[in-house]
Enzyme design. Structure first.
Site, PDB file in Angstrom:
ATOM      1  N   ASP A 119       2.910 -17.793  58.341  1.00 27.78           N
ATOM      2  CA  ASP A 119       4.308 -18.215  58.360  1.00 27.78           C
ATOM      3  C   ASP A 119       4.950 -17.657  59.622  1.00 27.78           C
ATOM      4  O   ASP A 119       5.278 -16.470  59.687  1.00 27.78           O
ATOM      5  CB  ASP A 119       5.025 -17.711  57.101  1.00 27.78           C
ATOM      6  CG  ASP A 119       6.523 -17.974  57.130  1.00 27.78           C
ATOM      7  OD1 ASP A 119       6.945 -18.921  57.827  1.00 27.78           O
ATOM      8  OD2 ASP A 119       7.270 -17.237  56.449  1.00 27.78           O
TER       9      ASP A 119
ATOM     10  N   THR B 197      11.653 -14.531  64.196  1.00 26.69           N
ATOM     11  CA  THR B 197      11.658 -13.079  64.350  1.00 26.69           C
ATOM     12  C   THR B 197      10.299 -12.466  64.044  1.00 26.69           C
ATOM     13  O   THR B 197       9.821 -11.607  64.784  1.00 26.69           O
ATOM     14  CB  THR B 197      12.729 -12.447  63.438  1.00 26.69           C
ATOM     15  OG1 THR B 197      14.005 -13.024  63.733  1.00 26.69           O
ATOM     16  CG2 THR B 197      12.794 -10.945  63.649  1.00 26.69           C
TER      17      THR B 197
ATOM     18  N   GLY C 105      12.980 -28.260  59.529  1.00 22.46           N
ATOM     19  CA  GLY C 105      12.070 -27.139  59.760  1.00 22.46           C
ATOM     20  C   GLY C 105      11.049 -27.011  58.643  1.00 22.46           C
ATOM     21  O   GLY C 105      11.369 -27.198  57.466  1.00 22.46           O
TER      22      GLY C 105
ATOM     23  N   ASP D  72       9.754 -24.440  57.375  1.00 28.09           N
ATOM     24  CA  ASP D  72      10.085 -23.394  56.406  1.00 28.09           C
ATOM     25  C   ASP D  72      11.009 -23.897  55.315  1.00 28.09           C
ATOM     26  O   ASP D  72      10.904 -23.507  54.147  1.00 28.09           O
ATOM     27  CB  ASP D  72      10.709 -22.187  57.108  1.00 28.09           C
ATOM     28  CG  ASP D  72      11.926 -22.543  57.954  1.00 28.09           C
ATOM     29  OD1 ASP D  72      12.072 -23.714  58.354  1.00 28.09           O
ATOM     30  OD2 ASP D  72      12.733 -21.631  58.241  1.00 28.09           O
TER      31      ASP D  72
END
Length: 269
Positions: A6, A10, A107, A109
């Site tokens: 993942d 960051t 996205g 995610d």
């Protein structure tokens, strides 16, 4: 075993699932310049420490919102584990409809969170992911993804405040003891924390009002536990939501075939 990756703005999270449970989870700062060999040496040591041989990894799946990192993560899977990774994208079989104007822009995610949240909690629901950005993603009764909202993450807000106001210091994130700050730093902490709680509650209320039905709210991301302390809006805090989404996506789609001419394929990517 399944290796899931993942890759966020960051951090990059690597985790291994053995078909029953997560055997290990490891986090690394995101850097588009980090090579596949750097990933490989670091990850091999952690796998060995956890009692996992790299040869045990039979499938890999990648979800990333950092396109520049994908090249080296692909090479990691091919060269260190000998498998072709499944890369999360809108065109795969998700088991639900993506009811947005441009599905390819969503996205990975956000879709992974929607997949895992509906599987675990059933819709209609909204997932709030506290990452570099704070995202609100709405899933309807049948699990379809219908859109949401994106706001700046709390760390971005704090850094912007510090950079734009010369006399305001950089502060840490925490729940202040009182709303009324009696000095500059407590006032900044109050405005940041309670202001963000107000953003969360306000957006959840408006999303639910527009949706027209009650929505379960699920929190995920590193700062989810902190902000869940300041509101009663969340049904659950699920730290592994995106990882579970990657695992479920891998189960729904056939494993890609590793090309014979790996060098030529890599050069063309």
């Amino acid at each position: 075993m399944l290796l899931v990756i993942d890759a966020g703005n960051t951090n990059i999270v690597f985790a291994v699932h053995d078909g029953t449970e997560w055997r290990g989870t490891w986090r690394l700062a995101t850097s588009a310049q980090r090579t596949s060999d750097e990933y490989g040496v670091w990850l091999e040591a952690l796998l060995t420490r956890a009692g996992i041989s790299p040869h045990d990894v039979q499938r890999t799946v990648i979800g990333t919102v950092v396109p520049a990192a994908l090249y080296h993560l692909r090479r990691l899977c091919r060269e260190w584990f000998g498998v072709e990774p499944l890369v999360a994208r809108a065109s795969l079989e998700w088991g639900f409809s993506i009811k947005t104007d441009n599905p390819d822009e969503v996205g990975a995610d956000r879709l992974l969170n929607a997949l895992a949240a509906h599987h675990q909690y059933r819709g209609p629901l909204v997932v709030v992911d506290f990452g570099t950005a704070t995202t609100f993603d709405v899933v309807d009764e049948d699990g379809s993804y219908i859109g949401g909202a994106i706001s700046p993450g709390i760390n971005l807000s704090i850094e912007a405040l510090h950079q734009a106001a010369a006399r305001l210091p950089r502060i840490g994130i925490g729940r202040p003891q009182s709303v009324i700050g009696r000095a500059t730093v407590p006032a900044m902490q109050s405005g940041t924390f309670w202001g963000y709680v107000g953003l969360i509650e306000g957006l959840l209320q408006r999303i639910e009002g527009e949706f027209g039905k009650p929505l379960k709210a699920i929190a995920t991301g590193g700062l989810a536990p902190l902000f869940a302390e300041g509101t009663n809006k969340f049904l659950a805090i699920d730290a592994d939501l995106t990882l579970d989404g990657l695992r479920l996506l891998s189960e729904r789609n056939p494993a890609p075939v590793l090309p014979r001419d790996r060098t030529r394929l890599i050069e063309n990517e």
